[in-house]
Design an enzyme around this catalytic site. Sequence first.
Site, PDB file in Angstrom:
ATOM      1  N   ILE A  50       0.863  -1.187   0.000  1.00 32.01           N
ATOM      2  CA  ILE A  50       0.000   0.000   0.000  1.00 32.01           C
ATOM      3  C   ILE A  50       0.897   1.234   0.000  1.00 32.01           C
ATOM      4  O   ILE A  50       1.816   1.329   0.812  1.00 32.01           O
ATOM      5  CB  ILE A  50      -0.919   0.041   1.243  1.00 32.01           C
ATOM      6  CG1 ILE A  50      -1.816  -1.201   1.307  1.00 32.01           C
ATOM      7  CG2 ILE A  50      -1.758   1.316   1.255  1.00 32.01           C
ATOM      8  CD1 ILE A  50      -2.837  -1.298   0.204  1.00 32.01           C
ATOM      9  N   HIS A  51       0.640   2.165  -0.905  1.00 35.61           N
ATOM     10  CA  HIS A  51       1.488   3.361  -0.922  1.00 35.61           C
ATOM     11  C   HIS A  51       0.829   4.584  -1.556  1.00 35.61           C
ATOM     12  O   HIS A  51       1.310   5.703  -1.399  1.00 35.61           O
ATOM     13  CB  HIS A  51       2.782   3.086  -1.696  1.00 35.61           C
ATOM     14  CG  HIS A  51       2.574   3.038  -3.184  1.00 35.61           C
ATOM     15  ND1 HIS A  51       2.082   1.932  -3.822  1.00 35.61           N
ATOM     16  CD2 HIS A  51       2.779   3.973  -4.142  1.00 35.61           C
ATOM     17  CE1 HIS A  51       1.998   2.169  -5.111  1.00 35.61           C
ATOM     18  NE2 HIS A  51       2.402   3.406  -5.347  1.00 35.61           N
ATOM     19  N   ARG A  52      -0.275   4.403  -2.290  1.00 34.48           N
ATOM     20  CA  ARG A  52      -0.834   5.517  -3.049  1.00 34.48           C
ATOM     21  C   ARG A  52      -1.304   6.633  -2.110  1.00 34.48           C
ATOM     22  O   ARG A  52      -1.826   6.374  -1.020  1.00 34.48           O
ATOM     23  CB  ARG A  52      -1.980   5.056  -3.938  1.00 34.48           C
ATOM     24  CG  ARG A  52      -1.554   4.081  -5.013  1.00 34.48           C
ATOM     25  CD  ARG A  52      -2.702   3.753  -5.942  1.00 34.48           C
ATOM     26  NE  ARG A  52      -3.042   4.887  -6.782  1.00 34.48           N
ATOM     27  CZ  ARG A  52      -2.399   5.199  -7.912  1.00 34.48           C
ATOM     28  NH1 ARG A  52      -1.386   4.452  -8.321  1.00 34.48           N
ATOM     29  NH2 ARG A  52      -2.777   6.220  -8.641  1.00 34.48           N
ATOM     30  N   ASP A  69      -2.274  -1.572  -4.065  1.00 33.21           N
ATOM     31  CA  ASP A  69      -2.827  -0.414  -4.766  1.00 33.21           C
ATOM     32  C   ASP A  69      -1.867   0.057  -5.861  1.00 33.21           C
ATOM     33  O   ASP A  69      -2.053   1.119  -6.444  1.00 33.21           O
ATOM     34  CB  ASP A  69      -3.159   0.728  -3.794  1.00 33.21           C
ATOM     35  CG  ASP A  69      -1.945   1.256  -3.044  1.00 33.21           C
ATOM     36  OD1 ASP A  69      -0.814   0.810  -3.316  1.00 33.21           O
ATOM     37  OD2 ASP A  69      -2.124   2.130  -2.168  1.00 33.21           O
TER      38      ASP A  69
END
Length: 276
Positions: A75-77, A147
């Site tokens: 997850i990073h967005r 994501d």
Amino acid sequence: NQMQEEINRIVTDRLSNLLYCPTDAAKKNLLNENFHKFQDKKLYDFGDVMFDIHKKKSLYLYKKNDLNDYFLVTIHREENCKKEIILNILDNLKKLSKIKKIVFPAHPRLTKIIKNTLNSNRIFITKPLNYLNFGRYIHNSFAVITDSGGVQKESFFFKKNCFVIREQTEWKELIEKKYNVLINPKKKLFYKDILNTKFNKINVSFQPYGDGKSSEKIANSIYNFLLKKQWIIILEQLNQTIKTNTKLTFMNILITGSAGFIGMSVAEAYLKKKYR
């Protein structure tokens, strides 16, 4: 469209002469935008260079890890890092981990909140992984939760199903085939959707991203374009520069696809072609 990649794509497509689409659907998107009516632009569908790299490195990727049969999570967005949304995502992951283990390479922007929130011995938090190690973790996983645009495709290369923690994706062909599925990160208890999802088995004959030779085709196409435009002298001059300046090893030329742009070492490709 709020996706930063799409904003970049629109700008770079309009500045470029050669547009290299990673999929047939991507090319159709450009045709719908009437790019074929511009005499100074050429559209090509040679495939995705990410698949080239995957095939080239496959010998090192398909190896066993100490762990297996887990959800691999990234997850990073930016939109998922808002406090309310990331806390909902982490809460769902914690509940999901009671059913199946989770391996979570933590993005630096989220390391602190992940470690403070996911205090479970069934969730293995790691530092960011390099390409080869990350590939091995995909290979040994049960499925992927991400994501990331790139990881969606990487999962498909490994014939792993993927839960896309987003409301939309640029890789619709994988959604349409039911190899991947969209999961709304704002939805409460979305982990139940993950557990109840029925995927289609990935068909090895389905190859929307080319044959693994996209880079070669793109390099040849750019070479011929430069030759016709008599711009090859630029690369010859660069060759001399490389010989006299060890700090300069390549020149990046931006080539665009319907989902963004990639940097490619065209000069190196040309020099290999000429002096091999």
